[in-house]
Design an enzyme around this catalytic site. Structure first.
Site, PDB file in Angstrom:
ATOM      1  N   ARG A   1       0.820  -1.214   0.000  1.00 50.17           N
ATOM      2  CA  ARG A   1       0.000   0.000   0.000  1.00 50.17           C
ATOM      3  C   ARG A   1       0.858   1.269   0.000  1.00 50.17           C
ATOM      4  O   ARG A   1       0.494   2.258   0.632  1.00 50.17           O
ATOM      5  CB  ARG A   1      -0.927   0.029   1.210  1.00 50.17           C
ATOM      6  CG  ARG A   1      -1.930  -1.100   1.262  1.00 50.17           C
ATOM      7  CD  ARG A   1      -3.105  -0.801   0.360  1.00 50.17           C
ATOM      8  NE  ARG A   1      -4.215  -1.689   0.614  1.00 50.17           N
ATOM      9  CZ  ARG A   1      -5.334  -1.323   1.212  1.00 50.17           C
ATOM     10  NH1 ARG A   1      -5.502  -0.101   1.615  1.00 50.17           N
ATOM     11  NH2 ARG A   1      -6.293  -2.195   1.395  1.00 50.17           N
TER      12      ARG A   1
ATOM     13  N   ARG B   1      -3.122   7.075   0.914  1.00 54.21           N
ATOM     14  CA  ARG B   1      -3.556   8.279   1.638  1.00 54.21           C
ATOM     15  C   ARG B   1      -2.538   8.904   2.575  1.00 54.21           C
ATOM     16  O   ARG B   1      -2.720  10.032   3.006  1.00 54.21           O
ATOM     17  CB  ARG B   1      -4.841   7.958   2.417  1.00 54.21           C
ATOM     18  CG  ARG B   1      -6.029   7.732   1.527  1.00 54.21           C
ATOM     19  CD  ARG B   1      -7.137   7.061   2.277  1.00 54.21           C
ATOM     20  NE  ARG B   1      -6.708   5.731   2.703  1.00 54.21           N
ATOM     21  CZ  ARG B   1      -7.512   4.788   3.142  1.00 54.21           C
ATOM     22  NH1 ARG B   1      -8.793   5.033   3.258  1.00 54.21           N
ATOM     23  NH2 ARG B   1      -7.054   3.610   3.492  1.00 54.21           N
TER      24      ARG B   1
ATOM     25  N   ARG C   1      -7.104  12.767  -4.784  1.00 55.02           N
ATOM     26  CA  ARG C   1      -8.292  12.104  -4.235  1.00 55.02           C
ATOM     27  C   ARG C   1      -9.417  13.094  -3.921  1.00 55.02           C
ATOM     28  O   ARG C   1     -10.583  12.706  -3.881  1.00 55.02           O
ATOM     29  CB  ARG C   1      -7.858  11.329  -2.990  1.00 55.02           C
ATOM     30  CG  ARG C   1      -8.910  10.518  -2.306  1.00 55.02           C
ATOM     31  CD  ARG C   1      -9.271   9.265  -3.079  1.00 55.02           C
ATOM     32  NE  ARG C   1     -10.069   8.396  -2.228  1.00 55.02           N
ATOM     33  CZ  ARG C   1     -11.349   8.615  -1.959  1.00 55.02           C
ATOM     34  NH1 ARG C   1     -11.970   9.638  -2.507  1.00 55.02           N
ATOM     35  NH2 ARG C   1     -12.011   7.787  -1.162  1.00 55.02           N
TER      36      ARG C   1
ATOM     37  N   ASP D   1      -6.729  -2.374  -7.200  1.00 56.03           N
ATOM     38  CA  ASP D   1      -7.273  -2.993  -5.991  1.00 56.03           C
ATOM     39  C   ASP D   1      -7.614  -4.448  -6.283  1.00 56.03           C
ATOM     40  O   ASP D   1      -7.936  -4.793  -7.419  1.00 56.03           O
ATOM     41  CB  ASP D   1      -8.527  -2.261  -5.505  1.00 56.03           C
ATOM     42  CG  ASP D   1      -8.845  -2.624  -4.062  1.00 56.03           C
ATOM     43  OD1 ASP D   1      -8.276  -1.994  -3.158  1.00 56.03           O
ATOM     44  OD2 ASP D   1      -9.626  -3.571  -3.845  1.00 56.03           O
TER      45      ASP D   1
ATOM     46  N   TYR E   1     -14.753 -11.665   0.501  1.00 62.78           N
ATOM     47  CA  TYR E   1     -15.471 -10.403   0.227  1.00 62.78           C
ATOM     48  C   TYR E   1     -16.765 -10.664  -0.544  1.00 62.78           C
ATOM     49  O   TYR E   1     -17.802 -10.069  -0.269  1.00 62.78           O
ATOM     50  CB  TYR E   1     -14.585  -9.439  -0.573  1.00 62.78           C
ATOM     51  CG  TYR E   1     -13.590  -8.713   0.289  1.00 62.78           C
ATOM     52  CD1 TYR E   1     -14.004  -7.709   1.156  1.00 62.78           C
ATOM     53  CD2 TYR E   1     -12.244  -9.033   0.261  1.00 62.78           C
ATOM     54  CE1 TYR E   1     -13.096  -7.049   1.969  1.00 62.78           C
ATOM     55  CE2 TYR E   1     -11.325  -8.379   1.061  1.00 62.78           C
ATOM     56  CZ  TYR E   1     -11.759  -7.384   1.915  1.00 62.78           C
ATOM     57  OH  TYR E   1     -10.867  -6.738   2.724  1.00 62.78           O
TER      58      TYR E   1
HETATM   59  O1  CP3 Z   1       0.127  -1.407  -2.606  1.00 63.20           O
HETATM   60  C1  CP3 Z   1      -0.212  -0.458  -3.344  1.00 63.20           C
HETATM   61  O2  CP3 Z   1       0.163   0.704  -3.176  1.00 63.20           O
HETATM   62  C2  CP3 Z   1      -1.094  -0.769  -4.523  1.00 63.20           C
HETATM   63  C3  CP3 Z   1      -2.472  -0.486  -4.309  1.00 63.20           C
HETATM   64  C4  CP3 Z   1      -3.345  -1.391  -3.480  1.00 63.20           C
HETATM   65  C5  CP3 Z   1      -4.583  -0.941  -2.968  1.00 63.20           C
HETATM   66  N1  CP3 Z   1      -5.248  -2.006  -2.441  1.00 63.20           N
HETATM   67  C6  CP3 Z   1      -5.045   0.449  -3.028  1.00 63.20           C
HETATM   68  C7  CP3 Z   1      -6.122   0.907  -2.138  1.00 63.20           C
HETATM   69  C8  CP3 Z   1      -3.244  -2.766  -3.173  1.00 63.20           C
HETATM   70  C9  CP3 Z   1      -2.100  -3.727  -3.417  1.00 63.20           C
HETATM   71  C10 CP3 Z   1      -4.469  -3.134  -2.532  1.00 63.20           C
HETATM   72  C11 CP3 Z   1      -4.770  -4.514  -2.113  1.00 63.20           C
HETATM   73  C12 CP3 Z   1      -5.986  -4.755  -1.327  1.00 63.20           C
HETATM   74  N2  CP3 Z   1      -7.211  -4.170  -1.447  1.00 63.20           N
HETATM   75  C13 CP3 Z   1      -6.090  -5.756  -0.346  1.00 63.20           C
HETATM   76  C14 CP3 Z   1      -5.006  -6.726   0.028  1.00 63.20           C
HETATM   77  C15 CP3 Z   1      -3.971  -6.051   0.860  1.00 63.20           C
HETATM   78  C16 CP3 Z   1      -4.385  -5.826   2.251  1.00 63.20           C
HETATM   79  O3  CP3 Z   1      -4.321  -4.667   2.690  1.00 63.20           O
HETATM   80  O4  CP3 Z   1      -4.735  -6.800   2.927  1.00 63.20           O
HETATM   81  C17 CP3 Z   1      -7.397  -5.705   0.178  1.00 63.20           C
HETATM   82  C18 CP3 Z   1      -7.941  -6.584   1.279  1.00 63.20           C
HETATM   83  C19 CP3 Z   1      -8.109  -4.711  -0.537  1.00 63.20           C
HETATM   84  C20 CP3 Z   1      -9.522  -4.316  -0.393  1.00 63.20           C
HETATM   85  C21 CP3 Z   1      -9.665  -2.919   0.059  1.00 63.20           C
HETATM   86  N3  CP3 Z   1      -9.376  -1.811  -0.701  1.00 63.20           N
HETATM   87  C22 CP3 Z   1     -10.171  -2.462   1.306  1.00 63.20           C
HETATM   88  C23 CP3 Z   1     -10.609  -3.376   2.437  1.00 63.20           C
HETATM   89  C24 CP3 Z   1     -10.155  -1.066   1.268  1.00 63.20           C
HETATM   90  C25 CP3 Z   1     -10.738  -0.151   2.311  1.00 63.20           C
HETATM   91  C26 CP3 Z   1      -9.873  -0.048   3.466  1.00 63.20           C
HETATM   92  C27 CP3 Z   1      -8.963   1.103   3.304  1.00 63.20           C
HETATM   93  O5  CP3 Z   1      -7.744   0.920   3.488  1.00 63.20           O
HETATM   94  O6  CP3 Z   1      -9.482   2.190   3.004  1.00 63.20           O
HETATM   95  C28 CP3 Z   1      -9.614  -0.669   0.018  1.00 63.20           C
HETATM   96  C29 CP3 Z   1      -9.405   0.717  -0.439  1.00 63.20           C
HETATM   97  C30 CP3 Z   1      -8.064   1.069  -0.999  1.00 63.20           C
HETATM   98  N4  CP3 Z   1      -7.267   0.246  -1.756  1.00 63.20           N
HETATM   99  C31 CP3 Z   1      -7.415   2.325  -0.870  1.00 63.20           C
HETATM  100  C32 CP3 Z   1      -6.213   2.238  -1.592  1.00 63.20           C
HETATM  101  C33 CP3 Z   1      -5.196   3.338  -1.811  1.00 63.20           C
HETATM  102  C34 CP3 Z   1      -7.974   3.544  -0.141  1.00 63.20           C
HETATM  103  C35 CP3 Z   1      -8.827   4.279  -1.084  1.00 63.20           C
HETATM  104  C36 CP3 Z   1      -9.096   5.698  -0.695  1.00 63.20           C
HETATM  105  O7  CP3 Z   1     -10.068   5.927   0.048  1.00 63.20           O
HETATM  106  O8  CP3 Z   1      -8.376   6.593  -1.150  1.00 63.20           O
END
Ligand code: CP3
Length: 344
Positions: free
Chosen positions: A24, A28, A37, A73, A150
Site C-alpha cells: 500500500r 492516503r 483524491r 485494488d 469479500y
Molecule cells: O500497494 C499499493 O500501493 C497498490 C495499491 C493497493 C490498494 N489495495 C489500493 C487501495 C493494493 C495492493 C491493494 C490490495 C488490497 N485491497 C487488499 C489486500 C492487501 C491488504 O491490505 O490486505 C485488500 C484486502 C483490498 C480491499 C480494500 N481496498 C479495502 C478493504 C479497502 C478499504 C480499506 C482502506 O484501506 O481504506 C480498500 C481501499 C483502498 N485500496 C485504498 C487504496 C489506496 C484507499 C482508497 C481511498 O479511500 O483513497
C-alpha cells in the site's frame, strides 16, 4: 533493469543490499495522493490510466524504494464477474449482490481481462514506459480465499461466518466458486504480465482465519493451481498472508518463490520453518512507523539481523502501510534498510 535487487532476492541470489518496498505504498499517507483524491473517488482513480500511473509513481519519487506496485485494488475484477460493489465513506468495500447460493456461483462470469479491465492493462503499460527499466513493477491479485470472503460476506468480516458456512454446508458450491476464481485470477495475472509487470504478488490477506485442515481441503488446491500457471509466465511470485504462523508450510506447498509474513512471527523462525530454498518477505509491524527514529531503526535492524545475511529477503511491512503514517518515517525505513544491509 537498472535496479533488479528485488528480482534477484526472489531468486535468492546475492544483492548489494536488502531490497525494500511497502504494501500500500501508494495511498492516503501521501499528500500528493490526497490532493488527487479530493477530485476523484478511489475507483475513478483506478479506472483512469493516467491517474493510476501518476499515483503509482508518487511514492517512488519521494522514497528510495526498490519496486513500484501498480495502483489498483484486489476487488477490480469483481465488476467483470457480475459482482457490483462500491467503497462507502469510511466503511470499506460494500458488495451489492453477494454470492450466497449455488445459483449465484453459477452466475459468476469468468472475466476477459482485455475487455473487463482495459484501464489496468493500459496503466501498467504507461508505468512501464515511465519507469524506463529503473526498478521493477509489481502486479497483483487477491487470492481465491480472500476474494471469495469479500464476495460471500458482502464486505469485510471479523469471523468469516457466511464464508465458512458455505464451505461446510455446501462444499460443492464452494469448490466450484474457488475453481472459477482460480481461473479468473490466472487470466488476470497473465494479462498483467503480458502488459509488462516484472513480478506478481498474490494477496491472501485474510487466510490466517483458516485451520490447517480447512486450508488443506478448501484452499490449497486453488492457490496451487494459480502458482502452477504463474510459473509458466516466467516472472517471480510472492505469496502473502497475515496471521499465517500455522500455515507457512502449506502456503509454501501452494507455491510462490517468496512467502510474505506479518509481524506476529519472528522472521528467523518463519524462515527456519519455510526452509532456505524459499525467499521471504516482511515483516515490520506497520505501527512501528509511528515510533521515534531511533526505535524505528532498532526494529528494522532487528529484522535484518534475523536474516543472518542470507540472500532471499525482501524487506516489507507485515501488512499495508497505515493512513496516518508520517512520510518521513517511510523514507527513514528505506534508508535504514539499505544502509544497514549493505554488503561488501
Ligand atoms: O500497494 C499499493 O500501493 C497498490 C495499491 C493497493 C490498494 N489495495 C489500493 C487501495 C493494493 C495492493 C491493494 C490490495 C488490497 N485491497 C487488499 C489486500 C492487501 C491488504 O491490505 O490486505 C485488500 C484486502 C483490498 C480491499 C480494500 N481496498 C479495502 C478493504 C479497502 C478499504 C480499506 C482502506 O484501506 O481504506 C480498500 C481501499 C483502498 N485500496 C485504498 C487504496 C489506496 C484507499 C482508497 C481511498 O479511500 O483513497
Amino acid at each position: 533493469m537498472k535496479n533488479d535487487t528485488i528480482l534477484k532476492a526472489c531468486r535468492r541470489e546475492k544483492t548489494p543490499y536488502t531490497p525494500v518496498w511497502c504494501m500500500r505504498q501508494a495511498g492516503r499517507y501521501m499528500e500528493e495522493y490526497r490532493k488527487i483524491r479530493e477530485n476523484y473517488s478511489f475507483i475513478e482513480m483506478c479506472k483512469n490510466p493516467e491517474i493510476a500511473c501518476e499515483v503509482t509513481l508518487q511514492p517512488i519519487k519521494k522514497i528510495p524504494l526498490d519496486a513500484a506496485i501498480i495502483f489498483a485494488d484486489i476487488l477490480l475484477p469483481l465488476e467483470g464477474m457480475g459482482i457490483d460493489f462500491y467503497f462507502g465513506k469510511n466503511e470499506g468495500p460494500v458488495i451489492k449482490n453477494p454470492v450466497r447460493t449455488a445459483h449465484d456461483v453459477d452466475k459468476i462470469r469468468v472475466i476477459e481481462p482485455e475487455s473487463d479491465v482495459p484501464y489496468l492493462l493500459k496503466a501498467i503499460k504507461l508505468v512501464k514506459k515511465e519507469l524506463n527499466d529503473k526498478i521493477p513493477l509489481i502486479g497483483f491479485s487477491g487470492a481465491p480465499f480472500t476474494l471469495a470472503s469479500y464476495m460471500i460476506e458482502g464486505g469485510h468480516s471479523r469471523d468469516y461466518l457466511k464464508t465458512k458456512t458455505m464451505m461446510y454446508t455446501d462444499p460443492k458450491s464452494w469448490h466450484k466458486m474457488m475453481d472459477k476464481l482460480a481461473e479468473i485470477i490466472i487470466r488476470y495475472l497473465s494479462a498483467q504480465v503480458k502488459s509488462g509487470v516484472d513480478l506478481i504478488q498474490l494477496f491472501d490477506s485474510w487466510i490466517g482465519c483458516m485451520s490447517v485442515n480447512d486450508y488443506t481441503e478448501f484452499v490449497l488446491p486453488y492457490s496451487q493451481k494459480i502458482f502452477k500457471a504463474v510459473k509458466k509466465l516466467n516472472v517471480p511470485s510472492i505469496h502473502f498472508g497475515t496471521g499465517t504462523s500455522h500455515l507457512l508450510e502449506l502456503m509454501k506447498k501452494a507455491g510462490g518463490d517468496v512467502i510474505g509474513i506479518d509481524w506476529r512471527i519472528n522472521l528467523d523462525e518463519a524462515w527456519d520453518r519455510l526452509g532456505k530454498d524459499t525467499a521471504i518477505q516482511g515483516n515490520l509491524d506497520p505501527t512501528v512507523l509511528f515510533a521515534k527514529p531511533a526505535e524505528i531503526k532498532r526494529k528494522v535492524k532487528e529484522i535484518l539481523d534475523y536474516t543472518n545475511n542470507q540472500p532471499g529477503h525482501i524487506f516489507n511491512l507485515g501488512h499495508g502501510i497505515l493512513q496516518e503514517t508520517p512520510v518521513e518515517n517511510v523514507i527513514l525505513l528505506a534508508n535504514t534498510v539499505h544502509e544497514y544491509s549493505k554488503r561488501k
